[in-house]
Design a protein around this motif. Structure first.
Motif, mmCIF file in Angstrom:
data_model
loop_
_atom_site.group_PDB
_atom_site.id
_atom_site.type_symbol
_atom_site.label_atom_id
_atom_site.label_comp_id
_atom_site.label_asym_id
_atom_site.label_seq_id
_atom_site.Cartn_x
_atom_site.Cartn_y
_atom_site.Cartn_z
ATOM 1 N N LYS A 1 -5.691 -75.608 4.394
ATOM 2 C CA LYS A 1 -4.665 -76.637 4.290
ATOM 3 C C LYS A 1 -5.219 -78.023 4.615
ATOM 4 O O LYS A 1 -4.691 -79.036 4.144
ATOM 5 N N GLU A 2 -6.265 -78.082 5.438
ATOM 6 C CA GLU A 2 -6.824 -79.360 5.864
ATOM 7 C C GLU A 2 -8.211 -79.605 5.262
ATOM 8 O O GLU A 2 -8.893 -80.559 5.621
ATOM 9 N N MET A 3 -8.626 -78.759 4.335
ATOM 10 C CA MET A 3 -9.961 -78.876 3.754
ATOM 11 C C MET A 3 -10.079 -80.127 2.890
ATOM 12 O O MET A 3 -9.098 -80.573 2.272
ATOM 13 N N ALA A 4 -11.283 -80.689 2.851
ATOM 14 C CA ALA A 4 -11.560 -81.854 2.007
ATOM 15 C C ALA A 4 -12.915 -81.670 1.348
ATOM 16 O O ALA A 4 -13.791 -80.974 1.876
ATOM 17 N N ILE A 5 -13.073 -82.276 0.187
ATOM 18 C CA ILE A 5 -14.365 -82.230 -0.493
ATOM 19 C C ILE A 5 -15.430 -82.875 0.395
ATOM 20 O O ILE A 5 -15.226 -83.940 0.959
ATOM 21 N N GLY A 6 -16.553 -82.199 0.531
ATOM 22 C CA GLY A 6 -17.623 -82.682 1.392
ATOM 23 C C GLY A 6 -17.637 -82.056 2.769
ATOM 24 O O GLY A 6 -18.583 -82.257 3.535
ATOM 25 N N ASP A 7 -16.596 -81.284 3.098
ATOM 26 C CA ASP A 7 -16.558 -80.608 4.397
ATOM 27 C C ASP A 7 -17.680 -79.574 4.500
ATOM 28 O O ASP A 7 -18.050 -78.940 3.511
ATOM 29 N N SER A 8 -18.177 -79.404 5.709
ATOM 30 C CA SER A 8 -19.138 -78.339 5.978
ATOM 31 C C SER A 8 -18.378 -77.090 6.421
ATOM 32 O O SER A 8 -17.398 -77.177 7.165
ATOM 33 N N ILE A 9 -18.842 -75.941 5.941
ATOM 34 C CA ILE A 9 -18.230 -74.682 6.333
ATOM 35 C C ILE A 9 -19.312 -73.620 6.424
ATOM 36 O O ILE A 9 -20.240 -73.586 5.610
ATOM 37 N N ALA A 10 -19.224 -72.791 7.441
ATOM 38 C CA ALA A 10 -20.194 -71.711 7.620
ATOM 39 C C ALA A 10 -19.688 -70.463 6.913
ATOM 40 O O ALA A 10 -18.589 -69.985 7.193
ATOM 41 N N VAL A 11 -20.486 -69.978 5.979
ATOM 42 C CA VAL A 11 -20.163 -68.760 5.234
ATOM 43 C C VAL A 11 -21.167 -67.693 5.650
ATOM 44 O O VAL A 11 -22.345 -67.767 5.309
ATOM 45 N N ASP A 12 -20.716 -66.732 6.433
ATOM 46 C CA ASP A 12 -21.601 -65.720 7.018
ATOM 47 C C ASP A 12 -22.754 -66.362 7.782
ATOM 48 O O ASP A 12 -23.899 -65.889 7.746
ATOM 49 N N GLY A 13 -22.450 -67.476 8.443
ATOM 50 C CA GLY A 13 -23.445 -68.143 9.271
ATOM 51 C C GLY A 13 -24.293 -69.157 8.553
ATOM 52 O O GLY A 13 -25.191 -69.745 9.153
ATOM 53 N N VAL A 14 -24.031 -69.394 7.264
ATOM 54 C CA VAL A 14 -24.812 -70.352 6.476
ATOM 55 C C VAL A 14 -23.980 -71.609 6.253
ATOM 56 O O VAL A 14 -22.882 -71.545 5.688
ATOM 57 N N CYS A 15 -24.482 -72.754 6.683
ATOM 58 C CA CYS A 15 -23.768 -74.019 6.517
ATOM 59 C C CYS A 15 -23.827 -74.464 5.055
ATOM 60 O O CYS A 15 -24.905 -74.680 4.505
ATOM 61 N N LEU A 16 -22.651 -74.611 4.438
ATOM 62 C CA LEU A 16 -22.554 -75.023 3.043
ATOM 63 C C LEU A 16 -21.543 -76.156 2.917
ATOM 64 O O LEU A 16 -20.746 -76.397 3.826
ATOM 65 N N THR A 17 -21.575 -76.861 1.777
ATOM 66 C CA THR A 17 -20.705 -78.017 1.568
ATOM 67 C C THR A 17 -19.659 -77.720 0.504
ATOM 68 O O THR A 17 -19.988 -77.276 -0.603
ATOM 69 N N VAL A 18 -18.407 -77.986 0.845
ATOM 70 C CA VAL A 18 -17.307 -77.752 -0.081
ATOM 71 C C VAL A 18 -17.363 -78.772 -1.219
ATOM 72 O O VAL A 18 -17.408 -79.983 -0.988
ATOM 73 N N GLU A 19 -17.361 -78.283 -2.455
ATOM 74 C CA GLU A 19 -17.411 -79.165 -3.627
ATOM 75 C C GLU A 19 -16.072 -79.239 -4.347
ATOM 76 O O GLU A 19 -15.682 -80.293 -4.830
ATOM 77 N N THR A 20 -15.373 -78.128 -4.458
ATOM 78 C CA THR A 20 -14.018 -78.091 -5.003
ATOM 79 C C THR A 20 -13.242 -77.036 -4.227
ATOM 80 O O THR A 20 -13.838 -76.119 -3.642
ATOM 81 N N PHE A 21 -11.921 -77.150 -4.242
ATOM 82 C CA PHE A 21 -11.115 -76.166 -3.518
ATOM 83 C C PHE A 21 -9.690 -76.185 -4.051
ATOM 84 O O PHE A 21 -9.255 -77.136 -4.727
ATOM 85 N N ASP A 22 -8.943 -75.129 -3.743
ATOM 86 C CA ASP A 22 -7.510 -75.082 -3.998
ATOM 87 C C ASP A 22 -6.868 -74.376 -2.808
ATOM 88 O O ASP A 22 -7.496 -74.259 -1.743
ATOM 89 N N ARG A 23 -5.658 -73.888 -2.971
ATOM 90 C CA ARG A 23 -4.937 -73.322 -1.830
ATOM 91 C C ARG A 23 -5.480 -71.978 -1.357
ATOM 92 O O ARG A 23 -5.151 -71.525 -0.260
ATOM 93 N N SER A 24 -6.281 -71.348 -2.169
ATOM 94 C CA SER A 24 -6.731 -70.010 -1.792
ATOM 95 C C SER A 24 -8.241 -69.799 -1.904
ATOM 96 O O SER A 24 -8.729 -68.711 -1.611
ATOM 97 N N SER A 25 -8.992 -70.828 -2.323
ATOM 98 C CA SER A 25 -10.430 -70.641 -2.502
ATOM 99 C C SER A 25 -11.164 -71.977 -2.474
ATOM 100 O O SER A 25 -10.544 -73.042 -2.525
#
Length: 217
Positions: free
Chosen positions: A31-55
């Motif tokens: 709900k609070e995600m923004a493009i460019g946010d960092s997120i850890a996926v299984d411990g790997v830091c990645l950058t959000v490029e696009t998103f919607d309400r469920s992915s």
């Protein structure tokens, strides 16, 4: 920067040749995600490029695929642990996790101990150097405490409480499965500093001739 406290479990799959799609319909942070946010996926830091309400979608480099389990998990459509980046003022319930995986280990054994679980993990030497009893370790992005380890540190055990086991992908692990490992950041810096302090002393006398030669006097 992350804490190793998992906030949701999602599912990863390939979206394109170099982009992953992570679905996590129930993740509160979407709900609070923004493009460019960092997120850890299984411990790997990645950058959000696009998103919607469920992915959301992230790009992965060949380096990331080579050093982590993400490529294999995306191929399988496997479950992954998710944690958004730490914000100023957030609680630090685990330990400092950077999202930079040091190596891939494997699950050697898993056994119930009362209501909890004990996991035995084999670690590559790049990680083993920093593993000590009661030290911190991130396994697939989860902050855990080393219960015991052998002398080299290349085999260690962690105790997992029911909540952590139930709310993360640890519940899906099978013997032999590969896991992303990140050693404690403070331990890595301490190890490097101690290595420097053990180096032979050099003549670093600062006197008037030295200052004159270097333009300070």
């Amino acid at each position: 920067m992350f804490t190793g406290i998992i906030q949701a479990v999602g599912q990863v799959q390939w979206h394109s040749e170099h982009q992953l799609l992570i679905t996590a319909a129930m993740a509160p942070f979407l709900k609070e995600m923004a493009i460019g946010d960092s997120i850890a996926v299984d411990g790997v830091c990645l950058t959000v490029e696009t998103f919607d309400r469920s992915s959301f979608r992230v790009s992965v480099s060949p380096e990331t695929l080579q050093r982590t389990t993400l490529g294999e998990k995306a191929q399988q459509g496997a479950a992954v642990n998710l944690e958004p980046a730490l914000r100023v003022g957030d609680k630090l319930g685990g330990h400092f996790v950077t999202g930079h995986v040091d190596g891939v280990g494997s699950l050697r054994a898993i056994a119930p101990t009362g209501e909890s679980w004990e996991l035995t993990v084999a670690a590559p030497l790049a990680v083993a150097t920093y593993i000590i009893p009661k030290g911190s370790i991130a396994i697939n992005g989860i902050s855990l405490t080393v219960a015991a380890c052998n002398e080299l540190g290349d085999e260690f055990t962690v105790a997992v409480i029911p909540h952590t086991y139930r709310e993360t992908t640890l519940q899906f692990l099978q013997i032999g499965d590969a896991v992303n490992l990140e050693a404690d950041l403070l331990g890595k810096y301490t190890h490097k500093l101690l290595g420097r302090s053990a180096a032979p002393a050099t003549d670093s006398t600062i006197d008037i001739p030295f200052l004159q030669t270097h333009g300070y006097a």
